[in-house]
Design a protein around this motif. Structure first.
Motif, PDB file in Angstrom:
ATOM      1  N   ALA A 229     -12.679 -17.487  32.916  1.00 40.77           N
ATOM      2  CA  ALA A 229     -13.026 -17.027  34.265  1.00 40.77           C
ATOM      3  C   ALA A 229     -11.786 -16.575  35.032  1.00 40.77           C
ATOM      4  N   TYR A 230     -10.685 -17.283  34.866  1.00 38.03           N
ATOM      5  CA  TYR A 230      -9.474 -16.899  35.587  1.00 38.03           C
ATOM      6  C   TYR A 230      -8.954 -15.537  35.119  1.00 38.03           C
ATOM      7  N   THR A 231      -8.967 -15.305  33.820  1.00 36.61           N
ATOM      8  CA  THR A 231      -8.437 -14.042  33.304  1.00 36.61           C
ATOM      9  C   THR A 231      -9.241 -12.836  33.776  1.00 36.61           C
ATOM     10  N   VAL A 232     -10.546 -13.026  33.975  1.00 40.78           N
ATOM     11  CA  VAL A 232     -11.356 -11.914  34.497  1.00 40.78           C
ATOM     12  C   VAL A 232     -10.851 -11.503  35.875  1.00 40.78           C
ATOM     13  N   GLY A 233     -10.644 -12.486  36.752  1.00 48.20           N
ATOM     14  CA  GLY A 233     -10.138 -12.158  38.074  1.00 48.20           C
ATOM     15  C   GLY A 233      -8.715 -11.641  38.044  1.00 48.20           C
ATOM     16  N   ARG A 234      -7.892 -12.239  37.166  1.00 48.87           N
ATOM     17  CA  ARG A 234      -6.495 -11.801  37.106  1.00 48.87           C
ATOM     18  C   ARG A 234      -6.404 -10.346  36.644  1.00 48.87           C
ATOM     19  N   PHE A 235      -7.325  -9.905  35.814  1.00 50.28           N
ATOM     20  CA  PHE A 235      -7.289  -8.536  35.292  1.00 50.28           C
ATOM     21  C   PHE A 235      -7.428  -7.517  36.426  1.00 50.28           C
ATOM     22  N   TRP A 236      -8.447  -7.648  37.266  1.00 52.40           N
ATOM     23  CA  TRP A 236      -8.649  -6.638  38.307  1.00 52.40           C
ATOM     24  C   TRP A 236      -7.655  -6.805  39.463  1.00 52.40           C
ATOM     25  N   ILE A 237      -7.195  -8.043  39.715  1.00 52.15           N
ATOM     26  CA  ILE A 237      -6.181  -8.228  40.751  1.00 52.15           C
ATOM     27  C   ILE A 237      -4.848  -7.626  40.307  1.00 52.15           C
ATOM     28  N   GLU A 238      -4.518  -7.798  39.033  1.00 50.43           N
ATOM     29  CA  GLU A 238      -3.274  -7.239  38.494  1.00 50.43           C
ATOM     30  C   GLU A 238      -3.289  -5.711  38.582  1.00 50.43           C
ATOM     31  N   ALA A 239      -4.455  -5.139  38.449  1.00 49.58           N
ATOM     32  CA  ALA A 239      -4.552  -3.672  38.526  1.00 49.58           C
ATOM     33  C   ALA A 239      -4.266  -3.142  39.922  1.00 49.58           C
ATOM     34  N   LEU A 240      -4.335  -3.992  40.977  1.00 48.33           N
ATOM     35  CA  LEU A 240      -4.054  -3.572  42.342  1.00 48.33           C
ATOM     36  C   LEU A 240      -2.557  -3.584  42.670  1.00 48.33           C
ATOM     37  N   ARG A 241      -1.791  -4.290  41.893  1.00 47.75           N
ATOM     38  CA  ARG A 241      -0.378  -4.479  42.239  1.00 47.75           C
ATOM     39  C   ARG A 241       0.443  -3.203  42.003  1.00 47.75           C
ATOM     40  N   ILE A 242       1.478  -3.049  42.836  1.00 51.20           N
ATOM     41  CA  ILE A 242       2.339  -1.869  42.740  1.00 51.20           C
ATOM     42  C   ILE A 242       3.807  -2.251  42.540  1.00 51.20           C
ATOM     43  N   ASP A 243       4.096  -3.536  42.391  1.00 54.12           N
ATOM     44  CA  ASP A 243       5.483  -3.939  42.162  1.00 54.12           C
ATOM     45  C   ASP A 243       5.906  -3.544  40.753  1.00 54.12           C
ATOM     46  N   ASP A 244       7.196  -3.536  40.534  1.00 48.62           N
ATOM     47  CA  ASP A 244       7.737  -3.083  39.260  1.00 48.62           C
ATOM     48  C   ASP A 244       7.324  -4.031  38.134  1.00 48.62           C
ATOM     49  N   ALA A 245       6.856  -3.485  36.999  1.00 44.32           N
ATOM     50  CA  ALA A 245       6.424  -4.287  35.858  1.00 44.32           C
ATOM     51  C   ALA A 245       6.423  -3.425  34.613  1.00 44.32           C
ATOM     52  N   HIS A 246       6.417  -4.061  33.444  1.00 41.53           N
ATOM     53  CA  HIS A 246       6.352  -3.345  32.180  1.00 41.53           C
ATOM     54  C   HIS A 246       4.919  -2.849  31.949  1.00 41.53           C
ATOM     55  N   HIS A 247       4.811  -1.661  31.379  1.00 39.92           N
ATOM     56  CA  HIS A 247       3.513  -1.060  31.077  1.00 39.92           C
ATOM     57  C   HIS A 247       3.416  -0.798  29.575  1.00 39.92           C
ATOM     58  N   PHE A 248       2.195  -0.915  29.081  1.00 41.74           N
ATOM     59  CA  PHE A 248       1.936  -0.643  27.670  1.00 41.74           C
ATOM     60  C   PHE A 248       0.588   0.059  27.576  1.00 41.74           C
ATOM     61  N   LEU A 249       0.601   1.285  27.022  1.00 42.96           N
ATOM     62  CA  LEU A 249      -0.609   2.118  26.913  1.00 42.96           C
ATOM     63  C   LEU A 249      -1.291   2.291  28.259  1.00 42.96           C
ATOM     64  N   GLY A 250      -0.471   2.520  29.276  1.00 43.33           N
ATOM     65  CA  GLY A 250      -1.007   2.816  30.604  1.00 43.33           C
ATOM     66  C   GLY A 250      -1.409   1.602  31.415  1.00 43.33           C
ATOM     67  N   MET A 251      -1.290   0.383  30.909  1.00 41.19           N
ATOM     68  CA  MET A 251      -1.656  -0.815  31.664  1.00 41.19           C
ATOM     69  C   MET A 251      -0.457  -1.754  31.749  1.00 41.19           C
ATOM     70  N   ARG A 252      -0.486  -2.566  32.781  1.00 39.39           N
ATOM     71  CA  ARG A 252       0.564  -3.563  32.948  1.00 39.39           C
ATOM     72  C   ARG A 252       0.484  -4.614  31.852  1.00 39.39           C
ATOM     73  N   LEU A 253       1.628  -5.197  31.549  1.00 38.15           N
ATOM     74  CA  LEU A 253       1.688  -6.196  30.478  1.00 38.15           C
ATOM     75  C   LEU A 253       0.765  -7.383  30.761  1.00 38.15           C
TER      76      LEU A 253
END
Length: 430
Positions: A229-253
């Motif tokens: 359940a936590y990972t489901v929420g973390r997935f869409w919340i992570e997609a909102l972030r704009i801080d610097d992070a590593h990306h792989f195939l167009g998505m954040r790590l």
């Protein structure tokens, strides 16, 4: 861009008590840990576990989790600390923020395994007990990001938007000394990603507690539900972030990590769907709820009572057997005649009459004679045939025949008096 209403950010997140800094970020983390341990203790006690176990395991799990969370953050954002313009010393400044949940869960689990092995309990059962508490602790800990003005998303023009100070807005690189990103330099409000995740974690807490009560989740399934359940929420919340992070195939790590962990949690829920065995939650205290020692088992206590009763009955039987010859004398015997008659018979040359021993001392009783009456002319006559029927046996001469043999108690009075009255010889009772 400045909306009409928004959530203001705090002006500061640290206070100084002399030389000692009090940081709001640390306070939120500590408060989250305390709440997680408190809820975990309550759920562990409901499982029948020994009180205090969650605290003992937390002594191992919390330090491991903090180190793991920091390592994950440093490794995934290594350019901030080990890049061309990085500062390795900043990797130790945990109070500035930066704890990766995946590293915290991974190394925290290692510490929990060590603590569970030391207490001899199941780590899966403990995971089920602490799962809602971990989610609730995360909900509280995320407010530390609010005090540090971090963990926010894309720009937002809404009443729930979060105000971010200019020096805390996104920069061109992860380095805090890098120039501001021109796209966000003049943007004041953003998605409060920390608030989204905090509220989501509260929902996960409620979900796990409800599902556990409704379906009886055991053997690690409650913990797996929390992770999924936590990972489901973390997935869409992570997609909102704009801080610097590593990306792989167009998505954040972190998005990819969420997908992998979610699939693993769901797979475990499916594989463990039929587990119903008894879980090891520790030894039951020897004392009862009131603090008194538990009594013996019913069967053992009953057996002990039977043994005591049998011993008492056996001793009472022995006492009766010893007292019976003295309490119940033969009514045919007199107090004085029997010993004197035995002496008289012994002097006549007949077999010496012996005093009957107590019944308890005789190996077996001797057979009774067929007839107590003497037969005239029969064998066993006395040598003289003199009368011995007088009541005063002390006056009888020593040569006369004894009147009794002492072999049988029933031959005393009848046989002697009958033969003496008629002047006939007395037949020996043997």
């Amino acid at each position: 861009m400045q909306p009409l209403a928004s959530i203001p950010s705090p002006s500061q997140g640290v206070w100084h008590l002399g030389p000692l800094p009090i940081r709001a970020y640390a306070i939120m983390i500590i408060l989250g840990i305390v709440v997680a341990v408190w809820l975990g203790e309550r759920r562990w006690a409901a499982k029948g576990g020994t009180p205090g176990v969650i605290v003992d395991v937390a002594v191992w799990a919390v330090p491991f989790g903090l180190v793991g969370g920091r390592l994950y953050h440093v490794i995934t954002d290594y350019q901030r600390y080990f890049g061309d313009d990085g500062d390795p010393v900043r990797a130790l400044k945990i109070w500035e923020g930066g704890l990766g949940i995946w590293g915290a869960v991974l190394l925290g689990a290692v510490g929990a395994v060590i603590g569970c092995r030391r207490r001899g309990i199941s780590v899966l059962a403990l995971g089920d007990a602490v799962a809602p508490g971990i989610a609730l602790g995360q909900a509280i800990g995320r407010w530390g990001n609010y005090w540090n003005q971090e963990l926010y998303g894309r720009p937002l023009d809404a009443f729930w938007a979060l105000e971010i100070d200019r020096d805390q807005r996104p920069r061109l690189s992860g380095d805090g000394l890098a120039p501001l990103d021109p796209k966000y330099a003049d943007v004041a409000t953003y998605h409060p990603a920390f608030l989204y995740e905090s509220l989501w974690c509260v929902g996960v807490t409620i979900l796990v507690i409800w599902a556990d009560r409704r379906y009886g989740l055991t053997h690690g399934r409650a913990f797996a539900l929390y992770v999924a359940a936590y990972t489901v929420g973390r997935f869409w919340i992570e997609a909102l972030r704009i801080d610097d992070a590593h990306h792989f195939l167009g998505m954040r790590l972190n998005d990819w990590t969420s997908i992998v962990v979610f699939l693993g949690a769901v797979a475990y829920l499916y594989l463990a769907r039929g587990k119903t065995g008894v879980e090891n939650v520790g030894q039951v205290p020897a004392d009862g709820p009131s603090g008194t020692a538990a009594g013996p088992e019913p069967e053992k206590a009953e057996k002990d009572q039977d043994d005591e009763g049998g011993q008492e009955g056996e001793e009472a039987g022995k006492d009766e057997a010893e007292q019976e010859p003295f309490e119940k004398p033969d009514p045919d015997e007199t107090e004085t005649e029997r010993p004197e008659a035995q002496q008289a018979g012994a002097g006549a040359g007949e077999p010496e009459a012996t005093e009957p021993e107590p019944k308890a001392a005789l190996p077996e009783p001797e057979p009774e004679p067929e007839s107590a009456q003497p037969e005239p002319g029969g064998p066993g006559e006395s040598e003289t045939g003199a009368a011995v029927g007088t009541e005063d046996e002390d006056a009888a001469p020593e040569g006369t025949a004894g009147s009794r043999t002492g072999d049988d108690e029933g031959d005393d009075a009848p046989g002697a008096s009958g033969g003496a009255g008629k002047g006939e010889p007395v037949k020996d009772g043997k």
